[in-house]
Design a protein around this motif. Structure first.
Motif, PDB file in Angstrom:
ATOM      1  N   LEU A  11      -6.665  10.320  -1.685  1.00  0.00           N
ATOM      2  CA  LEU A  11      -5.352  10.596  -1.259  1.00  0.00           C
ATOM      3  C   LEU A  11      -4.865  10.019  -0.172  1.00  0.00           C
ATOM      4  CD1 LEU A  11      -4.579  14.371   0.081  1.00  0.00           C
ATOM      5  CD2 LEU A  11      -4.548  12.305   1.733  1.00  0.00           C
ATOM      6  N   THR A  12      -3.400   9.578  -0.153  1.00  0.00           N
ATOM      7  CA  THR A  12      -3.093   8.477   0.820  1.00  0.00           C
ATOM      8  C   THR A  12      -2.338   9.293   1.967  1.00  0.00           C
ATOM      9  OG1 THR A  12      -0.828   8.426  -0.182  1.00  0.00           O
ATOM     10  CG2 THR A  12      -2.696   6.904  -1.207  1.00  0.00           C
ATOM     11  N   LEU A  13      -2.516   8.461   2.882  1.00  0.00           N
ATOM     12  CA  LEU A  13      -1.359   8.909   4.135  1.00  0.00           C
ATOM     13  C   LEU A  13      -0.528   7.840   4.124  1.00  0.00           C
ATOM     14  CD1 LEU A  13      -3.929   9.765   7.267  1.00  0.00           C
ATOM     15  CD2 LEU A  13      -2.847  11.101   5.223  1.00  0.00           C
ATOM     16  N   GLY A  14       0.717   7.975   3.489  1.00  0.00           N
ATOM     17  CA  GLY A  14       1.830   7.089   3.257  1.00  0.00           C
ATOM     18  C   GLY A  14       2.266   7.127   1.792  1.00  0.00           C
ATOM     19  N   ARG A  15       2.983   6.515   1.065  1.00  0.00           N
ATOM     20  CA  ARG A  15       3.206   6.292  -0.141  1.00  0.00           C
ATOM     21  C   ARG A  15       3.122   5.090  -0.843  1.00  0.00           C
ATOM     22  NH1 ARG A  15       8.466   9.883  -0.328  1.00  0.00           N
ATOM     23  NH2 ARG A  15       8.526   9.272   2.087  1.00  0.00           N
ATOM     24  N   SER A  16       3.271   4.777  -2.132  1.00  0.00           N
ATOM     25  CA  SER A  16       3.200   3.578  -2.767  1.00  0.00           C
ATOM     26  C   SER A  16       3.765   3.867  -4.207  1.00  0.00           C
ATOM     27  CB  SER A  16       1.935   2.919  -2.790  1.00  0.00           C
ATOM     28  OG  SER A  16       1.725   1.790  -3.485  1.00  0.00           O
ATOM     29  N   ARG A  17       4.045   2.794  -4.971  1.00  0.00           N
ATOM     30  CA  ARG A  17       4.631   2.843  -6.125  1.00  0.00           C
ATOM     31  C   ARG A  17       3.489   2.840  -7.334  1.00  0.00           C
ATOM     32  NH1 ARG A  17       8.472  -0.626  -3.786  1.00  0.00           N
ATOM     33  NH2 ARG A  17      10.377   0.563  -3.212  1.00  0.00           N
ATOM     34  N   LEU A  18       2.760   3.691  -8.035  1.00  0.00           N
ATOM     35  CA  LEU A  18       1.806   3.717  -8.880  1.00  0.00           C
ATOM     36  C   LEU A  18       2.281   4.409 -10.175  1.00  0.00           C
ATOM     37  CD1 LEU A  18      -1.136   4.977  -6.348  1.00  0.00           C
ATOM     38  CD2 LEU A  18      -0.368   2.607  -7.209  1.00  0.00           C
ATOM     39  N   GLN A  37       0.559   6.152 -12.209  1.00  0.00           N
ATOM     40  CA  GLN A  37       0.271   7.579 -12.302  1.00  0.00           C
ATOM     41  C   GLN A  37       0.525   8.305 -11.207  1.00  0.00           C
ATOM     42  OE1 GLN A  37      -0.314   8.579 -15.417  1.00  0.00           O
ATOM     43  NE2 GLN A  37      -0.034   6.692 -16.362  1.00  0.00           N
ATOM     44  N   PRO A  38       0.635   9.755 -11.324  1.00  0.00           N
ATOM     45  CA  PRO A  38       0.886  10.585 -10.028  1.00  0.00           C
ATOM     46  C   PRO A  38      -0.510  10.572  -9.266  1.00  0.00           C
ATOM     47  CG  PRO A  38       1.564  11.857 -12.125  1.00  0.00           C
ATOM     48  CD  PRO A  38       0.964  10.672 -12.674  1.00  0.00           C
ATOM     49  N   TYR A  39      -0.285  10.655  -7.987  1.00  0.00           N
ATOM     50  CA  TYR A  39      -1.665  10.866  -7.178  1.00  0.00           C
ATOM     51  C   TYR A  39      -1.334  11.655  -5.995  1.00  0.00           C
ATOM     52  CZ  TYR A  39       1.202   7.455  -4.447  1.00  0.00           C
ATOM     53  OH  TYR A  39       2.290   6.867  -3.435  1.00  0.00           O
ATOM     54  N   ALA A  40      -2.248  11.788  -5.156  1.00  0.00           N
ATOM     55  CA  ALA A  40      -2.124  12.801  -4.172  1.00  0.00           C
ATOM     56  C   ALA A  40      -1.669  12.081  -2.657  1.00  0.00           C
ATOM     57  CB  ALA A  40      -3.309  13.612  -3.727  1.00  0.00           C
ATOM     58  N   TRP A  41      -0.481  12.655  -1.994  1.00  0.00           N
ATOM     59  CA  TRP A  41      -0.408  11.908  -0.842  1.00  0.00           C
ATOM     60  C   TRP A  41       0.249  12.818   0.171  1.00  0.00           C
ATOM     61  CZ3 TRP A  41       4.645  12.892  -0.131  1.00  0.00           C
ATOM     62  CH2 TRP A  41       5.745  13.072  -1.294  1.00  0.00           C
ATOM     63  N   PHE A  42       0.067  12.374   1.394  1.00  0.00           N
ATOM     64  CA  PHE A  42       0.620  13.181   2.604  1.00  0.00           C
ATOM     65  C   PHE A  42       1.607  12.110   3.330  1.00  0.00           C
ATOM     66  CE2 PHE A  42       1.280  14.084   7.018  1.00  0.00           C
ATOM     67  CZ  PHE A  42       1.521  15.338   7.122  1.00  0.00           C
ATOM     68  N   ASP A  43       2.852  12.415   3.642  1.00  0.00           N
ATOM     69  CA  ASP A  43       3.598  11.299   4.256  1.00  0.00           C
ATOM     70  C   ASP A  43       4.760  12.035   5.107  1.00  0.00           C
ATOM     71  OD1 ASP A  43       4.532   8.792   5.144  1.00  0.00           O
ATOM     72  OD2 ASP A  43       5.317   8.491   2.877  1.00  0.00           O
ATOM     73  N   TYR A  44       5.215  11.378   5.963  1.00  0.00           N
ATOM     74  CA  TYR A  44       6.278  11.864   7.013  1.00  0.00           C
ATOM     75  C   TYR A  44       7.707  11.256   6.362  1.00  0.00           C
ATOM     76  CZ  TYR A  44       2.567  11.774  10.100  1.00  0.00           C
ATOM     77  OH  TYR A  44       1.195  11.631  10.707  1.00  0.00           O
TER      78      TYR A  44
END
Length: 331
Positions: free
Chosen positions: A144-151, A153-160
């Motif tokens: 799971l990431t805190l922040g986003r990226s361009r990947l 495949q879908p992935y779990a993330w939390f972001d503002y």
């Protein structure tokens, strides 16, 4: 205290008690609650090593933290980590902090993943095209990431919505009639740094106004020195927007020393996350605020638990919106 004592007290088999306490889902919910209540009453705690053998889980989650980019002394970040650790601990899951500062550390991390010492990773300070995340996807490891990226495949993330925060601040400054805006931002390549800078630029896109922009290490010293440099110029900003608390406090100190933080000659200051809790500045500033760090820690912990329960990553994506707190609201 043994499983046999709990089983005898409840009139259940040792196998049923063991499977309930070790998280197996083939035990009825009502029975599980009875067993957990009796175990709590007796102060029983499952043997961690035995549980790992039975469930195939390490009961540990790693948080990858780039120590060169941010400091664990950040009071906002520390509060979030403390809450996250406490929430996971209630589920008998350990949170391990893993420094990420060079390629050797990434190789060490991959060795740890192969060893089965971690059930999932939380990756912070993501970049737009983050090779760490791509490698994790290729390996099929839960993260799971805190922040986003361009990947791919879908992935779990939390972001503002970092773009929205600086956009709000710049739009408010424009509405107040300020014509000479300055942006004081970090020099890192993390997605949130880039998004915050872009929010400021997008607000000014249709307005040919005078502007100053600086990309510096996210420290109080940098904010102080850059603000003093702007004050020494002929074209002094009438509003400054900073993308972090340390830069904001440095700017606030420089403005206060120059008599420009409040009063008739005040330069409007907007600080992402507001000033640090232990700031030496006691005058209010405009603040771009996100949810409390405690709520963020709770939400991230909830998402981690769902990830460990194999919920699809595309269902684990959270974007929270910022708000603008003005000095007039604080007075």
């Amino acid at each position: 205290m043994s499983l046999k004592a709990i089983a005898a007290a409840l009139g259940l088999s040792v196998t049923t008690v063991s499977r309930a306490l070790n998280g197996f889902d083939d035990v009825a919910e009502a029975t599980r609650k009875r067993i957990e209540a009796e175990a709590d009453r007796r102060g029983y705690r499952p043997n961690a090593a035995a549980r790992r053998l039975k469930t195939g889980r390490a009961n540990a989650v790693g948080l990858v933290f780039p120590v060169s980019n941010a400091s664990l002394n950040d009071s906002f970040y520390s509060e979030m980590l403390l809450t996250l650790d406490q929430c996971l601990a209630r589920h008998e899951i350990d949170l391990l902090l893993l420094p990420d500062k060079n390629p050797d550390q990434q190789r060490n991390l991959l060795r740890m993943l192969r060893s089965g010492a971690l059930d999932a990773l939380i990756v912070t300070h993501t970049t737009p095209h983050d090779p760490r995340l791509l490698r994790l996807q290729q390996k099929g490891f839960r993260f799971l990431t805190l922040g986003r990226s361009r990947l791919p495949q879908p992935y779990a993330w939390f972001d503002y919505d970092n773009h929205a925060g600086t956009l709000l601040a710049a739009q408010h400054a424009l509405q107040q009639g300020y014509q000479n805006l300055a942006y004081l931002g970090g020099n890192e390549l993390s997605t949130y740094i880039l998004d915050r800078r872009q929010g400021f630029m997008d607000a000014l896109m249709a307005r040919p106004l005078s502007q100053h922009m600086a990309a510096l290490p996210p420290t109080r010293r940098s904010g102080y020195q850059q603000t003093r440099a702007w004050l020494a110029q002929g074209s002094i900003p009438d509003a400054i927007i900073t993308d972090s608390s340390p830069l904001g406090e440095g700017a606030a100190i420089a403005l206060q020393q120059a008599g420009r933080l409040s009063g008739a000659q005040a330069i409007a200051l907007y600080v992402y996350d507001g000033l640090p809790h232990d700031s030496i500045i006691d005058e209010p500033v405009n603040a771009i605020l996100q949810s409390s760090q405690q709520r963020i820690g709770e939400r991230v912990a909830e998402m981690v638990l769902q990830l460990l329960d194999n919920q699809p990553p595309e269902q684990l994506q959270t974007l929270w919106q910022p708000m603008l707190r003005l000095t007039s609201d604080a007075q």
